[in-house]
Design an enzyme around this catalytic site. Structure first.
Site, short mmCIF file in Angstrom:
data_model
loop_
_atom_site.label_atom_id
_atom_site.label_comp_id
_atom_site.label_asym_id
_atom_site.label_seq_id
_atom_site.Cartn_x
_atom_site.Cartn_y
_atom_site.Cartn_z
N HIS A 4 33.28 13.33 11.43
CA HIS A 4 33.70 12.19 10.60
C HIS A 4 34.44 11.13 11.43
O HIS A 4 35.65 11.19 11.61
CB HIS A 4 34.61 12.74 9.48
CG HIS A 4 34.84 11.79 8.35
ND1 HIS A 4 35.01 12.22 7.05
CD2 HIS A 4 34.95 10.43 8.31
CE1 HIS A 4 35.21 11.17 6.27
NE2 HIS A 4 35.19 10.07 7.01
N HIS A 15 34.62 6.78 12.20
CA HIS A 15 34.17 5.42 11.88
C HIS A 15 34.20 4.61 13.17
O HIS A 15 35.27 4.43 13.76
CB HIS A 15 35.08 4.78 10.83
CG HIS A 15 35.06 5.51 9.51
ND1 HIS A 15 34.17 5.20 8.51
CD2 HIS A 15 35.81 6.54 9.04
CE1 HIS A 15 34.37 6.01 7.48
NE2 HIS A 15 35.36 6.83 7.78
N ASN A 32 42.79 7.07 2.79
CA ASN A 32 42.02 7.72 1.72
C ASN A 32 41.46 9.03 2.25
O ASN A 32 40.78 9.01 3.26
CB ASN A 32 40.82 6.88 1.29
CG ASN A 32 41.20 5.66 0.47
OD1 ASN A 32 42.31 5.54 0.00
ND2 ASN A 32 40.24 4.77 0.33
N PRO A 34 43.03 1.10 4.04
CA PRO A 34 43.25 2.54 4.23
C PRO A 34 42.54 3.06 5.47
O PRO A 34 41.40 2.70 5.73
CB PRO A 34 42.65 3.16 2.96
CG PRO A 34 41.67 2.16 2.45
CD PRO A 34 42.09 0.81 2.94
N GLY A 35 43.23 3.89 6.24
CA GLY A 35 42.61 4.54 7.39
C GLY A 35 43.55 4.62 8.58
O GLY A 35 44.43 3.78 8.74
N HIS A 55 34.89 11.71 -2.13
CA HIS A 55 35.52 11.97 -3.43
C HIS A 55 36.71 11.05 -3.58
O HIS A 55 37.39 11.06 -4.58
CB HIS A 55 35.97 13.43 -3.53
CG HIS A 55 36.66 13.92 -2.29
ND1 HIS A 55 37.95 13.58 -1.99
CD2 HIS A 55 36.19 14.64 -1.24
CE1 HIS A 55 38.26 14.10 -0.81
NE2 HIS A 55 37.21 14.75 -0.33
N ASP A 62 29.86 7.24 2.06
CA ASP A 62 31.18 6.75 2.41
C ASP A 62 31.33 5.29 2.01
O ASP A 62 30.45 4.49 2.24
CB ASP A 62 31.33 6.84 3.93
CG ASP A 62 32.72 7.24 4.31
OD1 ASP A 62 32.97 8.43 4.37
OD2 ASP A 62 33.55 6.35 4.55
N HIS A 102 37.24 15.38 4.23
CA HIS A 102 38.70 15.27 4.17
C HIS A 102 39.38 15.88 2.93
O HIS A 102 39.98 15.16 2.12
CB HIS A 102 39.16 13.83 4.34
CG HIS A 102 38.34 12.77 3.64
ND1 HIS A 102 37.93 12.88 2.34
CD2 HIS A 102 37.86 11.59 4.09
CE1 HIS A 102 37.24 11.80 2.02
NE2 HIS A 102 37.18 11.01 3.06
N ASP A 121 38.26 11.65 10.67
CA ASP A 121 38.24 10.44 9.83
C ASP A 121 38.87 9.27 10.58
O ASP A 121 39.56 8.42 9.99
CB ASP A 121 38.93 10.67 8.48
CG ASP A 121 38.49 9.62 7.44
OD1 ASP A 121 37.60 8.81 7.75
OD2 ASP A 121 39.05 9.62 6.34
O1 DOR Z 1 41.12 5.93 4.77
C1 DOR Z 1 39.92 5.93 4.99
N1 DOR Z 1 39.33 4.87 5.57
N2 DOR Z 1 39.19 6.98 4.63
C2 DOR Z 1 37.84 7.00 4.77
O2 DOR Z 1 37.23 8.02 4.59
C3 DOR Z 1 37.14 5.72 5.12
C4 DOR Z 1 37.99 4.95 6.03
C5 DOR Z 1 37.50 3.61 6.45
O3 DOR Z 1 36.28 3.39 6.54
O4 DOR Z 1 38.33 2.78 6.74
ZN ZN Z 2 35.97 8.31 6.40
ZN ZN Z 3 36.04 9.32 3.11
#
Ligand code: DOR
Ligand code: ZN
Ligand code: ZN
Length: 385
Positions: A18, A20, A238, A283-284, A139, A112, A192, A265
């Site tokens: 996982h 990005h 997230n 988020p991330g 989810h 996603d 996650h 993640d």
């Molecule tokens: O917090 C998150 N951000 N959770 C994820 O699974 C996706 C990610 C994002 O793409 O920024």
């Molecule tokens: Zn993710």
């Molecule tokens: Zn996710």
């Protein structure tokens, strides 16, 4: 310990299910090249690039391009994850078979960033995934989350006046997707996992013979919602950071094998998207370069995992989850000369500007962490030292 292995721990190269990497679309925050460099520094030799790029990775031309660029960069294998539905709207199933048949041999599928809300669509996607690979149960990527709820729905968020995202939102979708996988005769992988209840649902689904696997992120093992006090946007993620008891349940589940593996993640974001007030932040969190150290801190130091166990959750299990062939037979895990050397005793302090990632949104800035990746080798080529 030194790179010749003396005093170090030799592990199979880590596999991240996982990641990005933001290419195409947000190359200002990460590219396949910078993401691969971050992966190599973190001890990873294979990463699975999430499909929520712009455009979305919902076709073989794009998934093959991601694979090819990863090969050209050569710092780790970049396996694209295929989007389950087409475009951002996500109302129509993608050509999953074409992505599986392409050069990238896509084996992991996910929605996603948009989540399959429609159970009929999710069931059909599960049916299509049979024989191709594994469908990820997202989810927490409900679009409503980014405009409404921003934190774990608990006492801390209530006190701070932050809109909360309940555990039941995750638990109910994990339960639904497990049951749909049962009915479709398909395999499902829980992204996650963040709640104590999710662990119990996975345990129950498995006891019913459902083909379900799960991952946990390093940040959900180390951090909890007590981090929200400062309203610092770096802590927005997230699914959200939960409570102490969730954290402890996730650690126990990973030690026990109810949760199969660690996945980062790794989610790079530009500084101006993270340095704002909590509810405005994207988020991330970054994860690739700190994952091993966070596992050393949360799992090895307390005696929940030995280094053999670290090899299992960072490398072997994730490889097995995606390595099952069309008949569901396990293929060999690990390739010759694909390994990671870790100094278990070294400590290091996280300095955001020293990270190989193009982004700086690590929640561990200025923290001193145990366990250092001394070197990474991909099929005999040193990719980090
Ligand atoms: O917090 C998150 N951000 N959770 C994820 O699974 C996706 C990610 C994002 O793409 O920024
Ligand atoms: Zn993710
Ligand atoms: Zn996710």
């Amino acid at each position: 310990a030194t790179l010749d292995g003396r005093g170090g721990v030799l592990l199979p190269g880590f596999v991240d299910l996982h990641t990005h990497v933001r290419e195409p679309g947000r190359e200002d925050t990460e590219t396949i090249a910078t993401g691969s460099a971050a992966a190599a520094r973190g001890g990873y030799t294979a990463i699975f690039a999430m499909a929520n790029t712009a455009p979305v990775a919902d076709n073989a031309a794009l998934t093959d391009a991601v694979w090819r660029i990863g090969r050209e960069v050569g710092l780790c294998d970049v396996h694209p994850v295929g989007a389950v539905t087409v475009g951002l709207e996500g109302k129509q199933l993608a050509e999953m078979g074409m992505m599986a048949d392409g050069a990238a041999k896509v084996k992991l599928f996910s929605d996603d960033g948009k989540c399959v809300h429609d159970p009929v669509l999710m069931k059909r996607a599960l049916e299509y995934s049979r024989g191709l690979g594994v469908l990820i149960s997202q989810h927490s990527e409900d679009p409503r989350l980014t405009v409404g709820a921003v934190a774990h729905d608990g006492p801390t968020a209530a006190r701070l006046g932050l809109a909360g995202w309940p555990r039941a939102a995750e638990e109910s979708i994990v339960a639904r997707d497990a049951l749909l996988a049962r009915d479709a005769g398909a395999r499902v992988h829980v992204a996650h996992a963040s709640c104590e209840g999710t662990v119990e649902l996975i345990r129950f689904a498995r006891s019913q013979g459902i083909d379900i696997t799960a991952e946990v992120t390093p940040h959900h093992l180390l951090l909890d919602d007590s981090r929200l006090e400062t309203y610092d946007g770096v802590n927005r993620v997230n699914p959200p950071l939960r409570e102490e008891r969730d954290k402890l349940a996730l650690r126990a589940a990973l030690a026990e094998g109810v949760i199969d593996c660690v996945a980062t993640d790794h989610a790079p974001h530009a500084s101006q998207e993270k340095c704002c007030e909590f509810s405005q932040a994207k988020p991330g969190m970054l994860g690739l370069e700190t994952a091993l150290s966070v596992i050393a801190l949360t799992m090895v130091r307390p005696g929940l995992l030995d280094w053999r166990g670290v090899a299992r959750v960072m490398s072997e299990r994730p490889a097995q989850i995606v390595g099952l062939d069309d008949q569901g037979r396990p293929i060999e895990v690990g390739e010759p000369g694909t390994l990671t050397i870790v100094d278990p005793d070294a400590e290091w302090t996280v300095v955001p500007d020293e990270l190989a990632s193009k982004s700086r949104n690590t929640p561990y800035a200025a923290m001193t962490l145990p366990g250092r990746v001394l070197g990474t080798v991909l099929r005999g080529t040193v990719t980090h030292r």
